[in-house]
Motif scaffolding. Structure first.
Motif, short mmCIF file in Angstrom:
data_model
loop_
_atom_site.label_atom_id
_atom_site.label_comp_id
_atom_site.label_asym_id
_atom_site.label_seq_id
_atom_site.Cartn_x
_atom_site.Cartn_y
_atom_site.Cartn_z
N GLN A 52 -31.42 -2.30 21.82
CA GLN A 52 -32.31 -1.58 20.92
C GLN A 52 -31.89 -0.13 20.79
O GLN A 52 -32.19 0.52 19.80
CB GLN A 52 -33.75 -1.64 21.44
N ASP A 53 -31.22 0.38 21.80
CA ASP A 53 -30.82 1.78 21.81
C ASP A 53 -29.44 1.87 22.44
O ASP A 53 -29.16 1.17 23.42
CB ASP A 53 -31.82 2.61 22.63
N ALA A 74 -29.40 -8.01 24.69
CA ALA A 74 -30.52 -7.39 25.39
C ALA A 74 -30.13 -6.91 26.79
O ALA A 74 -30.89 -6.22 27.43
CB ALA A 74 -31.68 -8.37 25.49
#
Length: 194
Positions: free
Chosen positions: A54-55, A28
């Motif tokens: 996440q990206d 994260a």
């Protein structure tokens, strides 16, 4: 933000749970790696990777510095991101930044790029990049492809906005820099730099 888990929850999850929780925390975090840079002749490439967990995407840029006829410092920069449409559907954004407030400004400025043997006509629009005037080539894939091909063919790229000469920008190293962008951001370069 770091989460604090109660020891009883970690004991309940067991060793695999601790690994999963710590792995999720590590993923994260934004990447703190420095951008990768390479120099090819007068061109420098900068490859910046961002992974939020996440990206993830890369921004790939190539830039060269120049002086205009009045001695004002400037840069010619190409940039593209893996989050954008990539060649052959779209080509890197092309921007000229130069500390010359005498150049034309506006939304549809006629521009010419090339040398006596190669000419590419385009439209540029001006904006202000951190207090320095800049001009961006309109987002037309055919025009950007023609300009990139001209940059590969010429020794120096003569740039004119309207009837006003901007600069003659040396292209030494452009082909290798463009290939480096393709390799780094995952797009084919044969249509520009075979």
């Amino acid at each position: 933000m770091m989460r604090i888990f109660h020891p009883a929850i970690l004991a309940l999850l067991g060793p695999l749970g601790v690994f999963t929780v710590s792995g999720a925390f590590a993923q994260a975090q934004p990447s703190t790696d420095m951008p990768a840079t390479n120099t090819f002749g007068r061109w420098t490439t900068i490859i910046d990777a961002l992974d939020t967990g996440q990206d993830s995407h890369k921004t790939c840029a190539a830039s060269t510095a120049f002086l205009d006829g009045s001695g004002n410092a400037g840069t010619l920069t190409l940039s593209i991101s893996t989050g954008d449409a990539l060649p052959p559907d779209a080509y890197p954004a092309i921007m000229i930044t130069v500390a010359n407030k005498e150049l034309p400004t506006g939304k549809k400025i006629a521009a010419t790029f090339g040398d006596p043997g190669v000419k590419v006509s385009a439209t540029v629009y001006s904006n202000d990049a951190a207090g320095r005037p800049s001009w961006t080539i309109d987002n037309q894939a055919k025009t950007r492809l023609a300009l990139l091909r001209a940059m590969r063919q010429v020794i120096s790229l003569d740039v004119t906005f309207g009837k006003q000469t901007v600069a003659s920008i040396p292209m030494d190293g452009f082909t290798k820099a463009y290939r480096n962008l393709g390799t780094s951001c995952g797009f084919p370069t044969k249509d520009v730099a075979p």
